[in-house]
Design a protein around this motif. Sequence first.
Motif, short mmCIF file in Angstrom:
data_model
loop_
_atom_site.label_atom_id
_atom_site.label_comp_id
_atom_site.label_asym_id
_atom_site.label_seq_id
_atom_site.Cartn_x
_atom_site.Cartn_y
_atom_site.Cartn_z
N PHE A 81 0.88 -1.16 0.00
CA PHE A 81 0.00 0.00 0.00
C PHE A 81 0.92 1.22 0.00
O PHE A 81 1.70 1.41 0.93
CB PHE A 81 -0.90 0.01 1.24
N GLU A 82 0.85 1.99 -1.08
CA GLU A 82 1.77 3.11 -1.28
C GLU A 82 3.20 2.59 -1.13
O GLU A 82 3.60 1.72 -1.87
CB GLU A 82 1.41 4.27 -0.34
N GLU A 83 3.96 3.06 -0.17
CA GLU A 83 5.35 2.59 -0.01
C GLU A 83 5.51 1.60 1.14
O GLU A 83 6.63 1.29 1.54
CB GLU A 83 6.28 3.80 0.21
N VAL A 84 4.41 1.09 1.67
CA VAL A 84 4.46 0.18 2.81
C VAL A 84 4.28 -1.26 2.33
O VAL A 84 3.33 -1.57 1.61
CB VAL A 84 3.36 0.53 3.84
N ASN A 85 5.21 -2.13 2.74
CA ASN A 85 5.08 -3.56 2.44
C ASN A 85 3.89 -4.10 3.21
O ASN A 85 3.80 -3.94 4.42
CB ASN A 85 6.33 -4.32 2.91
N MET A 86 2.99 -4.78 2.52
CA MET A 86 1.82 -5.36 3.18
C MET A 86 1.88 -6.88 3.24
O MET A 86 1.29 -7.49 4.12
CB MET A 86 0.54 -4.91 2.47
N THR A 87 2.60 -7.50 2.31
CA THR A 87 2.81 -8.96 2.34
C THR A 87 4.23 -9.23 1.87
O THR A 87 4.63 -8.78 0.80
CB THR A 87 1.81 -9.70 1.45
N ILE A 88 4.98 -9.97 2.68
CA ILE A 88 6.39 -10.24 2.37
C ILE A 88 6.62 -11.75 2.38
O ILE A 88 6.12 -12.46 3.24
CB ILE A 88 7.31 -9.59 3.42
N LEU A 89 7.38 -12.22 1.40
CA LEU A 89 7.80 -13.62 1.33
C LEU A 89 9.31 -13.69 1.47
O LEU A 89 10.02 -12.81 1.00
CB LEU A 89 7.42 -14.24 -0.02
N HIS A 90 9.79 -14.75 2.10
CA HIS A 90 11.23 -15.00 2.20
C HIS A 90 11.63 -15.89 1.03
O HIS A 90 10.93 -16.84 0.71
CB HIS A 90 11.57 -15.68 3.53
N ASN A 91 12.73 -15.57 0.37
CA ASN A 91 13.17 -16.31 -0.81
C ASN A 91 13.72 -17.69 -0.50
O ASN A 91 13.73 -18.56 -1.37
CB ASN A 91 14.24 -15.51 -1.57
N VAL A 92 14.21 -17.91 0.71
CA VAL A 92 14.84 -19.19 1.06
C VAL A 92 13.94 -20.01 1.99
O VAL A 92 13.69 -21.18 1.74
CB VAL A 92 16.22 -18.97 1.71
N TYR A 93 13.49 -19.39 3.06
CA TYR A 93 12.69 -20.09 4.06
C TYR A 93 11.20 -19.99 3.74
O TYR A 93 10.75 -19.06 3.09
CB TYR A 93 12.97 -19.54 5.46
N ASN A 94 10.45 -20.93 4.22
CA ASN A 94 9.01 -20.98 3.99
C ASN A 94 8.31 -20.05 4.99
O ASN A 94 7.61 -20.49 5.89
CB ASN A 94 8.54 -22.44 4.16
N VAL A 95 8.52 -18.73 4.80
CA VAL A 95 7.98 -17.74 5.72
C VAL A 95 7.25 -16.65 4.93
O VAL A 95 7.74 -16.19 3.91
CB VAL A 95 9.12 -17.09 6.56
#
Length: 102
Positions: A44-58
Amino acid sequence: DVSITEESLIFDGFNSSFKAALYHSWAAESNSLVNTELRDIAHFEEVNMTILHNVYNVLGFQFHPESFLTEDGKLLLSNWLHYYIRKSKAFGAITLVANLIL
């Protein structure tokens, strides 16, 4: 509105954006993920609302998917559960529980 920036099983059945309430005053800005193992898949605008980790299942949300203010929150929670079922080593047992719940 939260804009989905990367296709993911988490947002299966969603349009390119949806309504959600930002409850927290602290947040990581999109540019803060540069040179990390994290990627912003919705913001939303410049705020991360959903983040995934590239290595771990997080996976992390900066909003409450269970809130009445989150559009299609039940679908989002269902997608979240199915995402982890697919990633889990205990696929059979978790699938059984998920089907009983959902």
